[in-house]
Design a protein around this motif. Structure first.
Motif, PDB file in Angstrom:
ATOM      1  N   THR A  83       0.830  -1.200   0.000  1.00 34.29           N
ATOM      2  CA  THR A  83       0.000   0.000   0.000  1.00 34.29           C
ATOM      3  C   THR A  83       0.870   1.257   0.000  1.00 34.29           C
ATOM      4  OG1 THR A  83      -0.085   0.387   2.398  1.00 34.29           O
ATOM      5  CG2 THR A  83      -1.612  -1.254   1.494  1.00 34.29           C
ATOM      6  N   LEU A  84       0.216   2.393  -0.117  1.00 40.21           N
ATOM      7  CA  LEU A  84       0.847   3.700   0.080  1.00 40.21           C
ATOM      8  C   LEU A  84       0.309   4.344   1.356  1.00 40.21           C
ATOM      9  CD1 LEU A  84       0.688   5.037  -3.593  1.00 40.21           C
ATOM     10  CD2 LEU A  84       2.695   4.130  -2.409  1.00 40.21           C
ATOM     11  N   GLN A 131       8.424   3.053   7.441  1.00 36.48           N
ATOM     12  CA  GLN A 131       8.278   4.189   6.530  1.00 36.48           C
ATOM     13  C   GLN A 131       9.226   5.292   6.957  1.00 36.48           C
ATOM     14  OE1 GLN A 131       4.235   5.131   5.561  1.00 36.48           O
ATOM     15  NE2 GLN A 131       4.679   7.262   5.056  1.00 36.48           N
ATOM     16  N   PRO A 136       5.404   7.951   1.500  1.00 35.69           N
ATOM     17  CA  PRO A 136       5.666   6.511   1.641  1.00 35.69           C
ATOM     18  C   PRO A 136       6.708   5.966   0.669  1.00 35.69           C
ATOM     19  CG  PRO A 136       3.654   6.852   0.406  1.00 35.69           C
ATOM     20  CD  PRO A 136       4.102   8.219   0.857  1.00 35.69           C
ATOM     21  N   GLY A 138       7.998   3.804  -2.280  1.00 35.38           N
ATOM     22  CA  GLY A 138       7.366   3.586  -3.575  1.00 35.38           C
ATOM     23  C   GLY A 138       7.277   4.856  -4.388  1.00 35.38           C
ATOM     24  N   MET A 139       7.381   5.994  -3.714  1.00 33.05           N
ATOM     25  CA  MET A 139       7.392   7.281  -4.405  1.00 33.05           C
ATOM     26  C   MET A 139       8.835   7.674  -4.710  1.00 33.05           C
ATOM     27  SD  MET A 139       4.220   8.154  -4.778  1.00 33.05           S
ATOM     28  CE  MET A 139       4.330   9.900  -5.218  1.00 33.05           C
ATOM     29  N   VAL A 230      -2.153   9.506  -6.485  1.00 31.92           N
ATOM     30  CA  VAL A 230      -0.719   9.253  -6.350  1.00 31.92           C
ATOM     31  C   VAL A 230       0.071  10.444  -6.871  1.00 31.92           C
ATOM     32  CG1 VAL A 230       1.173   7.678  -6.892  1.00 31.92           C
ATOM     33  CG2 VAL A 230      -1.132   6.776  -6.587  1.00 31.92           C
ATOM     34  N   GLN A 295       4.325   1.422   7.304  1.00 30.73           N
ATOM     35  CA  GLN A 295       3.566   1.411   6.054  1.00 30.73           C
ATOM     36  C   GLN A 295       2.993   0.002   5.919  1.00 30.73           C
ATOM     37  OE1 GLN A 295       5.723   3.199   2.846  1.00 30.73           O
ATOM     38  NE2 GLN A 295       4.539   2.195   1.251  1.00 30.73           N
TER      39      GLN A 295
END
Length: 324
Positions: A83-84, A131, A136, A138-139, A230, A295
């Protein structure tokens, strides 16, 4: 409705009923089922039993404690998804609400005292990531190496420098939830190691939100964040501007963070934008009014006959593709 389904009934806090739209003309196939019923079941054990009995086909955001039971049931599929989302603690900067928390060194000490590994391994059975910042993993520009590791001795030094060598008393408000009850109890235990005596105050999410926007309190709270889209701004706008949302709620100001928030919102050059994001994170970690704890992964459990489930972190799933 112009979507694949038409909302035909909504009973608050109980049920949403959607029926296939015969006039749907959008991208993708027409709905594969005639009706979808989304039911709110507050107790995870009850929801899981309904799934096992065939009274439910799909359980979203299931409690992580159900994973082993779900895997052991031959009629179910259990899927862990990245997830974010963020689970975090926010703290006030206003001495009228909390003199200790208004000192940045105290907030830094709290961030350094919380045992994120203990939460993830001991409470969540490893089903989450540490995190590093408000934004988060993934970015682009978010580096796992930025995670603050636990350092109790440094935390004690910071508390002594701030004038609290023996700690202080504080209340931690949080929305009650099967897993979150355990998470905040772990935080309470961790902070006791440096003399911070935490009183836990469970409440409904609605009561917590009312406190945010009506009174800009409580002074310290645990909560959850799930992005609606996003882009960096779903985090930087909400935690990086003193005139609205969480920096406003926490009564904090930080000109450098706020200036970078504007850069991130308006800069079109991606390389420059990522540079601004990296500096924004460093400043936020140092300022420590927002302390990300973890996260989480998302647990989805469904019947073996459910087909077409696809997960999108910001909207959960495309109902038009599901069949059984």
């Amino acid at each position: 409705s112009s979507g694949p389904f038409i909302l035909t009934r909504w009973t608050p806090r109980y049920e949403i009923v959607m029926e296939a739209n015969p006039d749907y003309w959008g991208p993708g196939p027409k709905p594969l089922v005639d009706k979808i019923i989304i039911r709110q079941v507050d107790d995870y054990t009850t929801a899981f039993q309904m799934l096992q009995l065939g009274d439910m086909d799909l359980l979203l955001r299931a409690d992580i404690d159900l994973l082993d039971q779900a895997k052991a049931d031959p009629n179910l599929n259990a899927v862990l998804l990245e997830t974010l989302d963020m689970r975090y603690i926010d703290m006030t900067c206003d001495p009228e609400l909390s003199k200790p928390l208004s000192d940045q060194r105290v907030r830094q000490a709290i961030a350094l005292t919380i045992d994120r590994d203990g939460i993830i391994q001991g409470v969540l059975n490893g089903h989450a990531k540490k995190q590093p910042s408000t934004i988060p993993l993934g970015m682009p520009g978010v580096d796992p190496a930025m995670v603050q590791e636990r350092d109790v001795e440094k935390a004690k030094t910071l508390l002594a420098e701030a004038g609290y060598p023996d700690g202080f008393d504080i209340t931690l408000a949080y929305p009650t939830h099967t897993t979150w009850d355990l998470v905040v109890a772990k935080v309470q235990s961790d902070l006791a190691e440096v003399g911070i005596n935490v009183t836990l105050e469970p409440m409904t999410f609605s009561r917590l939100i009312s406190g945010w926007y009506e009174n800009r309190e409580p002074a310290m709270f645990f909560s959850s964040w799930m992005p609606d889209y996003v882009d960096y701004t779903i985090w930087t706008d909400y935690w990086g501007a003193s005139d609205h949302d969480f920096m406003w709620i926490s009564r904090c100001e930080h000109p450098e963070i706020e200036e970078l928030t504007q850069v991130i919102a308006h800069e079109l050059d991606m390389e420059k934008r990522v540079e601004a994001v990296e500096e924004w994170q460093r400043l936020m970690i140092d300022f420590s009014f927002n302390v990300p704890l973890y996260q989480p992964y998302d647990l989805v459990i469904m019947g073996k006959d459910v087909q077409g489930f696809g997960y999108i972190p910001i909207v959960f799933t495309d109902w038009g593709l599901i069949s059984k």
